[in-house]
Design a protein around this motif. Structure first.
Motif, short mmCIF file in Angstrom:
data_model
loop_
_atom_site.label_atom_id
_atom_site.label_comp_id
_atom_site.label_asym_id
_atom_site.label_seq_id
_atom_site.Cartn_x
_atom_site.Cartn_y
_atom_site.Cartn_z
N THR A 88 4.77 18.78 36.67
CA THR A 88 5.07 19.19 38.05
C THR A 88 3.76 19.52 38.76
O THR A 88 2.91 20.25 38.25
CB THR A 88 6.00 20.41 38.06
N PHE A 89 3.64 19.02 39.96
CA PHE A 89 2.41 19.20 40.75
C PHE A 89 2.67 20.20 41.85
O PHE A 89 3.75 20.23 42.46
CB PHE A 89 1.98 17.86 41.34
N VAL A 103 -1.33 21.27 38.15
CA VAL A 103 -0.22 20.57 37.53
C VAL A 103 0.19 21.34 36.29
O VAL A 103 -0.65 21.90 35.57
CB VAL A 103 -0.59 19.12 37.19
N THR A 133 5.73 9.43 48.97
CA THR A 133 4.95 9.04 47.79
C THR A 133 3.48 9.05 48.15
O THR A 133 3.06 8.49 49.19
CB THR A 133 5.36 7.64 47.30
N TYR A 142 2.77 10.04 42.74
CA TYR A 142 3.62 11.24 42.69
C TYR A 142 4.56 11.20 43.89
O TYR A 142 4.23 10.68 44.95
CB TYR A 142 2.79 12.53 42.74
N ARG A 143 5.75 11.80 43.66
CA ARG A 143 6.71 12.01 44.75
C ARG A 143 6.61 13.47 45.14
O ARG A 143 6.83 14.38 44.29
CB ARG A 143 8.12 11.68 44.29
N VAL A 144 6.28 13.77 46.39
CA VAL A 144 6.00 15.13 46.82
C VAL A 144 6.89 15.50 48.00
O VAL A 144 7.35 14.64 48.77
CB VAL A 144 4.52 15.31 47.20
N GLY A 158 5.47 18.39 43.71
CA GLY A 158 5.60 16.96 43.38
C GLY A 158 5.97 16.73 41.93
O GLY A 158 5.72 17.56 41.06
N PRO A 160 6.02 13.36 38.94
CA PRO A 160 5.46 12.02 38.73
C PRO A 160 6.50 10.91 38.91
O PRO A 160 7.67 11.07 38.57
CB PRO A 160 4.94 12.08 37.29
#
Length: 509
Positions: A88-89, A103, A133, A142-144, A158, A160
């Motif tokens: 997780t970001f 992360v 993205t 990454y999807r944020v 975000g 991955p």
């Protein structure tokens, strides 16, 4: 021997066949459908997984990026990674700069090194809670989701995209294997089905090929059986029915033509046979009247002499017509050894006596040449060719007769060559037809010829399974007769080939 076809041309013809085109078209359509299905399924799956990822981002909230605030660290509170999945970001953007980015790892969080491009990408994330993205140099795609924090900063969370891409790639691999196997099976099964469906058309083509190989120019023709596929409810059946009707019309026309030819041959043979007796009787009475001891007026004697001459000429014409009628009827000829060397010696000797104004040359091999056939017929061929050279060239013309064996083709040939004015170009294609005289341009008829000499030479040669060729130009005319070799000729050897080194274009008979 026919030249071998190039493999590329044969392959091109095979690809252009109807069966190949239908099979290729079927496989191509199926391939297009497979591509469309693959693109639709992978696109739908990728969109579904990305939406699920957005829902997960909404569910986990923003407490991880909020815990990255430097002020919290100074108060002794560390990043809050409770309930956060590995990878997780989180990032915090305040006053146009990225204050922190980390992360979640296996044990604790780790800071993410950011490049200038990464910072610009994070600054571009709005705080409206919608997913987008981005690509980070240290973490890939990454999807944020960004939301506005209590301090007015933008908190970015975000997850991955690698699991989503792995799932989509696995689906693509499975689809490629399944679709490839389906295309292969469809190609094999489709080719077999198309071949089975086009079998009636193949039978029509095979029958048409057999008809094309038949000698339709003359004689009785046995047509192949009709095609059985005549169902009017199918396209191939309609083609087969039309083809059978065409074959029937062709067969009826050929039968009527053959019957007409047979009637004409029988008429010519019967008329020639019936005319021989009265013509001989007229000639005999004319000769008897000319031998009468009593005085006969000069005009009457001249008339009787003309009657005798014309009766003689008519008798020769009747004999020629009867011979041609018998040859046309396919009456078998004699099959016996014939000494061609002796025949040429006798024929040239007779031609010298009949045409003393010409210069005759005879070129014979050292060994005698024998052939199998009808001696009288071959003698008539030689006599007619020499008579043609004598009567259609002016006195002083050099006539050369050659005899030899063509070793390469296992054939016997003899040539009659003269240096006369030549045969007119418009007469060469039909020179071996009946009642065609090779007159004109200095080859005008000087005697009462009938125009059957070359036709008889051609018919007798063809009856011996040979051929007659004409090569002519002003100053050189060559009639070449080619006969197949017999076993007797092989026993006595062969002479040199008499074929000229260069010849003008030939007309064959």
């Amino acid at each position: 021997m026919a030249a071998a076809r190039p493999r590329g041309r044969v392959a091109g013809l095979a690809v252009r066949s109807l069966r190949a085109r239908l099979t290729v078209g079927l496989v191509t359509l199926l391939a297009l459908c497979c591509v469309a299905v693959g693109v639709a399924t992978t696109t739908a799956l990728e969109g579904f997984l990305v939406r699920r990822l957005d829902q997960q981002l909404t569910a986990i909230g923003n407490h991880f990026p909020a815990s990255l605030d430097p002020a919290l660290k100074m108060s002794g509170k560390g990043p809050d990674t409770r309930g956060q999945a590995v990878g997780t970001f989180g990032a915090c953007v305040l006053n146009g700069r990225v204050t922190q980015a980390a992360v979640v790892g296996d044990q604790t969080e780790s800071l993410v090194p950011l490049t200038e491009a990464d910072r610009r990408a994070l600054l571009a994330v709005p705080g409206d809670g919608t997913g987008r993205t981005i690509q980070l140099s240290a973490l890939r795609d990454y999807r944020v989701v960004g939301v506005i924090g209590q301090a007015g900063d933008v908190l970015i969370t975000g997850l991955p995209l690698e699991p989503v891409k792995d799932t989509v790639d696995q689906l693509r691999l499975v689809e490629a294997i399944v679709f490839g196997a389906a295309l292969l099976l469809t190609g094999v099964a489709g080719a077999a089905w198309v071949r089975l469906s086009l079998r009636p058309l193949h039978r029509v083509a095979a029958t048409a090929s057999r008809v094309a190989q038949l000698p339709l120019a003359g004689g009785e023709v046995a047509m192949p059986p009709k095609v059985p596929d005549t169902d009017p409810r199918t396209e191939v059946g309609r083609v087969g029915g039309a083809f059978n009707r065409m074959l029937q019309h062709v067969e009826d026309s050929l039968a009527r033509r053959h019957a007409s030819e047979e009637r004409l041959r029988r008429f010519a043979a019967d008329a020639s046979h019936e005319l021989r007796t009265p013509v001989a009787s007229i000639r005999g009475h004319a000769e008897l009247a000319l031998r009468h001891p009593e005085p006969v007026p000069a005009k009457v004697r001249h008339s009787l002499d003309r009657v005798r001459c014309e009766a003689t000429r008519m008798g020769e014409l009747v004999d020629d017509l009867l011979l041609l009628a018998r040859l046309d009827a396919g009456r078998p000829i004699a099959d016996e050894p014939v000494d061609l060397t002796r025949l040429l010696l006798d024929a040239v000797s007779d031609a010298q006596a009949a045409g003393p104004g010409h210069r005759w040359t005879l070129d014979l091999p050292e060994e005698p040449i024998l052939a199998r056939g009808d001696e009288r017929g071959l003698q008539q061929v030689l006599t007619n060719l020499l008579a043609n050279a004598r009567t259609h060239t002016p006195p002083g013309t050099a006539v050369t007769v050659r005899l030899g064996v063509r070793r390469d083709a296992e054939e016997i040939e003899f040539l009659v060559e003269d240096d006369g004015p030549g045969v007119p170009a418009e007469l060469r294609p039909e020179i071996f037809e009946r009642f065609v005289r090779s007159g004109g341009d200095g080859r005008a008829r000087s005697t009462g010829g009938t125009g059957l000499g070359l036709a008889i030479a051609h018919a007798v040669t063809v009856a011996h399974r040979g051929r007659v060729e004409l090569c002519s130009r002003p100053g050189r005319t060559v009639f070449r007769v080619v006969l197949p070799r017999g076993s007797e000729d092989r026993a006595v050897g062969s002479g040199p080939c008499c074929t000229p080194s260069s010849s003008p274009p030939c007309a064959s008979g």
